[in-house]
Write an enzyme that holds these catalytic residues in place. Structure first.
Site, PDB file in Angstrom:
ATOM      1  N   ASP A   1      43.669  46.297  44.721  1.00  0.00           N
ATOM      2  CA  ASP A   1      44.851  46.786  45.442  1.00  0.00           C
ATOM      3  C   ASP A   1      44.779  46.486  46.935  1.00  0.00           C
ATOM      4  OD1 ASP A   1      45.725  48.059  43.004  1.00  0.00           O
ATOM      5  OD2 ASP A   1      44.300  49.659  43.437  1.00  0.00           O
TER       6      ASP A   1
ATOM      7  N   LYS B   1      46.401  41.400  47.459  1.00  0.00           N
ATOM      8  CA  LYS B   1      46.165  40.004  47.068  1.00  0.00           C
ATOM      9  C   LYS B   1      47.456  39.270  46.791  1.00  0.00           C
ATOM     10  CE  LYS B   1      43.259  41.064  43.747  1.00  0.00           C
ATOM     11  NZ  LYS B   1      43.002  42.488  44.062  1.00  0.00           N
TER      12      LYS B   1
ATOM     13  N   GLY C   1      48.072  44.206  38.873  1.00  0.00           N
ATOM     14  CA  GLY C   1      49.374  43.669  39.247  1.00  0.00           C
ATOM     15  C   GLY C   1      49.415  43.156  40.665  1.00  0.00           C
ATOM     16  N   HIS C   2      50.326  42.229  40.897  1.00  0.00           N
ATOM     17  CA  HIS C   2      50.582  41.712  42.234  1.00  0.00           C
ATOM     18  C   HIS C   2      52.058  41.901  42.549  1.00  0.00           C
ATOM     19  CE1 HIS C   2      46.644  40.182  42.352  1.00  0.00           C
ATOM     20  NE2 HIS C   2      46.838  38.997  41.822  1.00  0.00           N
TER      21      HIS C   2
ATOM     22  N   GLN D   1      41.886  42.723  40.254  1.00  0.00           N
ATOM     23  CA  GLN D   1      41.041  43.865  40.611  1.00  0.00           C
ATOM     24  C   GLN D   1      40.226  43.565  41.884  1.00  0.00           C
ATOM     25  OE1 GLN D   1      40.573  42.868  37.011  1.00  0.00           O
ATOM     26  NE2 GLN D   1      42.165  44.252  36.366  1.00  0.00           N
TER      27      GLN D   1
END
Length: 432
Positions: free
Chosen positions: A13, A16, A40-41, A226
């Site tokens: 988090d 990225k 997630g991004h 991650q």
């Protein structure tokens, strides 16, 4: 010219998505090499917000080849749902622009169910890990246990039934032991055959695709999910994910030699957060933690879970720099610290009365470490939207320089808002 690996240097988090998107404009190929749809991004491109969990970030950029490597565990139904969602936003991805490794292991419904059964049981006993319940861990277990159904198996209807039988011979006794009904062979076969035609067009020999790209001089961006402290070996075990998240996995998880990996960029938040259970030495369960969480919009992209927040931990990031071979960091969310009178940075730990400069591997020791802080003066002027060092307050520059000194790695990029153009470039990783 260097190929680039992007890894999180904390507990994930770190922002990225924006950095990978920013770099993907310079790349020809973008590769996901580990994890699944449990991370997630969030990408903001021309004012549009895209939330990706399994698809590589390159899919939102026209003319880029996106790749899902063999190190990923692949949920075919989640993939189809995500493809449909992004198509609604105007991005239709054809098989010539997206390749999925033929030897990637699949996540099935029984993996998701087992993940949930275990978390429910752990909640009752007080040993919950805090997984996303998306079947990631059980799928990796089956891969290591040599009983996984892989993507290529969907193209071989003659051998698929026997592979499903082998899988169920492990899962059904396990389900009975947990007090849950068995899964029927026919149900799993239907689950697989119903989606095969939608995913098989994207299947390819990814190792060959990437070798051809390398030989032709293409720039490759390897995108991790991650963060380092969630690595199955190097993280805060057992409160970790089920894959290797460090830069070294980019090679094994995509089918390239280690020499293909060039510049390692560590994404680093200007403070620290984590989601789920586990140790967090600098966590602030107070108004500072609330301030960081509110100002930083600290909620998980995939799950929406509230993130725990605390001061920057230089011990953890310094360790991540060493484990990954990080050459430079992308420092994100500096603007969240705007307006604080003072800012603390963890420079070391005390463990049972002894000063240490590393995170111990023992779960018990990790829970007992106490942070040692250095206090810096904050700044009142805003850093949000700054695009050059001259736009930053003097105390903000001092903070960044102090972090560089503590972690032993320079800032290559500095992000000052979620907008991709609000980025100060110091070193272009692709030109290293």
């Amino acid at each position: 010219m260097a190929n680039v690996v992007v890894v999180g240097s904390q507990w994930g988090d770190e922002g990225k998505g924006k950095i990978v998107d920013w770099l993907s404009e310079r790349a020809d190929v973008v590769v996901r090499f580990q994890g699944g749809h449990n991370a997630g991004h969030t990408l903001v491109v021309d004012g549009k917000v895209y939330k990706l969990s399994l698809l590589p970030s390159g899919v939102v950029r026209g003319g880029k080849l996106s790749v899902i490597g063999n190190g990923v565990v692949f949920d075919p139904h989640a993939f189809v749902a995500e493809m449909e969602k992004i198509a609604e936003q105007g991005i239709a991805i054809q098989p010539d622009r997206l390749k999925i490794a033929e030897n990637t292991a699949l996540i099935l419904s029984l993996h998701r169910e087992l993940d949930g059964f275990r978390e429910d049981a752990a909640s009752n006993s007080g040993t919950k890990i805090g997984t996303t319940r998306r079947g990631i861990g059980p799928a990796y277990e089956d891969k290591v246990g040599r009983r996984a159904v892989r993507l290529m198996d969907l193209a071989d209807p003659e051998t698929l039934p026997a592979k499903v039988d082998r899988l169920l011979s492990h899962h059904n006794p396990l389900r009975r032991g947990l007090g849950h009904p068995e899964v029927a062979h026919a149900a799993i076969m239907q689950e697989l055959t119903s989606v095969a035609d939608k995913v098989l067009p994207y299947m390819d020999r990814v190792w060959k695709v990437l070798d051809d790209a390398r030989r032709s001089g293409k720039r490759i961006l390897f995108e991790g999910a991650q963060g380092t402290l969630l690595d199955i070996d190097h993280g805060t075990y057992p409160f970790v994910t089920s894959s290797n998240t460090v830069a070294g996995q980019a090679a094994g998880g995509s089918g390239v030699g280690p020499g293909v990996v060039g510049y390692v960029l560590g994404i680093t938040k200007a403070y620290t957060t984590r989601v789920g259970e586990g140790p967090f030495p600098t966590e602030q369960k107070n108004e500072i933690g609330e301030f960081l969480g509110t100002r930083g919009h600290e909620f998980g992209v995939v799950t929406g879970r509230k993130r725990r927040c605390g001061w920057f931990d230089a011990v953890l990031v310094r360790q991540a720099v060493a484990v990954n071979g990080i050459k430079g960091i992308a420092l994100t969310k500096l603007d969240v610290l705007d307006g604080l009178d003072e800012i603390k940075v963890c420079t070391g730990y005390m463990l049972d009365g002894e000063a240490i400069d590393y995170l111990p591997a023992s779960q018990g020791a990790q829970a007992r470490v106490e942070p040692v802080y250095e206090t810096l003066e904050g700044w009142k002027a805003t850093t949000r939207g700054a695009r050059s060092w001259n736009d930053l307050p003097a105390q903000a520059v001092k903070y960044v320089r102090y972090i560089e000194e503590l972690i032993g790695a320079p800032v290559a990029l500095l992000s000052t808002s979620p907008e991709r153009d609000d980025t100060i470039l110091v070193t272009d990783p692709f030109q290293d």
